[in-house]
Design an enzyme around this catalytic site. Structure first.
Site, mmCIF file in Angstrom:
data_model
loop_
_atom_site.group_PDB
_atom_site.id
_atom_site.type_symbol
_atom_site.label_atom_id
_atom_site.label_comp_id
_atom_site.label_asym_id
_atom_site.label_seq_id
_atom_site.Cartn_x
_atom_site.Cartn_y
_atom_site.Cartn_z
ATOM 1 N N SER A 130 0.821 -1.211 0.000
ATOM 2 C CA SER A 130 0.000 0.000 0.000
ATOM 3 C C SER A 130 0.852 1.257 0.000
ATOM 4 O O SER A 130 1.918 1.307 0.634
ATOM 5 C CB SER A 130 -0.908 -0.007 1.238
ATOM 6 N N GLU A 132 0.165 3.706 1.668
ATOM 7 C CA GLU A 132 0.172 4.188 3.045
ATOM 8 C C GLU A 132 1.502 3.891 3.740
ATOM 9 O O GLU A 132 1.834 4.525 4.735
ATOM 10 C CB GLU A 132 -0.979 3.569 3.835
ATOM 11 N N TYR A 153 -2.284 0.129 10.316
ATOM 12 C CA TYR A 153 -2.450 -0.532 9.019
ATOM 13 C C TYR A 153 -1.176 -0.422 8.197
ATOM 14 O O TYR A 153 -0.682 -1.415 7.636
ATOM 15 C CB TYR A 153 -3.625 0.096 8.261
#
Length: 347
Positions: A130, A132, A153
């Site tokens: 990801s 992120e 996460y």
């Protein structure tokens, strides 16, 4: 006939990927979490009962926290390719469930990799990494950019990324990371911000709601179209050598821009309907994500076709249709033009 296993097959990406692989003649197996209600609505339209002579999509109940189950499924299926998309994938929720997020999103990857190593190390493995993971790192972000995760996460995804690299380097496994930046569609989960906006607009137009409550409008993201991104997943596993790839459009826009564009598309004034609620802010924010997809463009021969404005129109049209309203129609027209032979990607 190639055989693929998709974890997270009932999610946005999993459903589009299943369609893509079926169109390429694969036998597709999907890992599904057991629930008291049906949670397969995104793939019901492509499922045929296993007794049907043309059935080529099969479900297996299981959970990424259960090593024994993962071993059992992989041993019995014997897939050629594994697309690991399953995770606790909502960033804001990960702050409230950090242990669960780590167990499923991080350790779930390790459980699959270790099973592959023991049972069939020739399997090709795709890890859904990801954007992120980059967190606070200055944009644009590419494959060599530093990771600076800003949520449980993102931390879990960084762990899964490095475990994938470790198994590739240590055991010679064909294990790859696809570092996908934000990708959306009408199948996006309803609590993710883009879908929350487009569903909110449809509800306002239908007279069901008056206001839409959002969090940080200043956050900037690189938004693309999910069906295009799952094609990258497949292309990554068709390469001669395993590698890691950043996938994105190379454009960044704020949540505020998405709000303004979507409301303008249907002729509404966002100032009359959009309100800020502090509960939707994260304890640690990610200010800006912007992909540098040069490696994917060169090695995978891939470039995003659907951009920010087109994506917004596609999603608004779909959610208007879902509540029984006549869509504006520009998004539908665009899809027919860009994907004349793949209209199944529409919704």
């Amino acid at each position: 006939m190639k055989r693929a296993l998709i974890t997270g097959i009932t999610g946005q990406d999993g459903s589009y990927l299943a369609e893509l692989l079926l169109s390429k003649g694969y036998e597709v197996h999907g890992l599904v979490r057991r629930a008291s209600t049906f949670n397969t609505h995104r793939i019901d339209h492509i499922y045929k009962d296993e007794h049907h002579p043309e059935a080529n999509l099969f479900f297996h109940y299981g959970d990424l926290s259960d090593s024994e189950m993962i071993s059992h499924v992989l041993y019995n299926i014997k897939p050629d390719e594994i697309y690991h998309l399953g995770a606790q994938s909502h960033v804001r929720v990960s702050f409230e469930t950090p242990e669960y997020t780590g167990n499923v999103t991080a350790l779930g990857t390790t459980r699959i990799l270790e099973t592959i190593r023991r049972c069939n190390p020739s399997v090709k493995f795709y890890q859904a990494s990801s954007s992120e993971m980059f967190g606070h790192t200055d944009p644009p972000q590419h494959e060599e950019s530093c990771f600076w995760p800003r949520s449980p996460y993102a931390c879990a995804k960084v762990y899964a990324y490095w475990m994938t690299r470790n198994y590739r380097d240590g055991y010679g496994m064909f294990a790859c990371n696809g570092i996908l930046f934000n990708h959306e569609s009408p199948r996006r989960g309803e609590i993710f911000v883009t879908r929350k906006i487009t569903r909110g607009i449809a509800a306002i137009l239908a007279g069901k709601e008056e206001c839409l409550y959002l969090g940080n409008l200043d956050a900037k993201r690189d938004w693309g179209y999910s069906p295009e991104y799952v094609e990258c997943m497949w292309r990554i596993l068709q390469q001669d050598k395993p590698d890691d790839y950043v996938i994105g459009t190379g454009e960044t826009h704020s949540v505020q821009e998405f709000v303004d564009a979507a409301f303008a598309y249907v002729g509404l004034d966002p100032e009359k309907h959009v309100k800020i609620d502090q509960k939707y802010f994260r304890p640690t924010e990610v200010e800006a994500l912007l992909a540098d997809p040069s490696r994917a463009q060169k090695k995978l021969q891939w470039k995003a076709r659907i951009r920010f404005m087109e994506l917004m129109k596609i999603m608004v049209d779909a959610d208007m249709r879902a509540v029984g309203l006549e869509p504006v129609g520009e998004g539908d027209a665009l899809l027919r033009k860009e994907f004349p032979n793949r209209w199944w990607l529409r919704d």
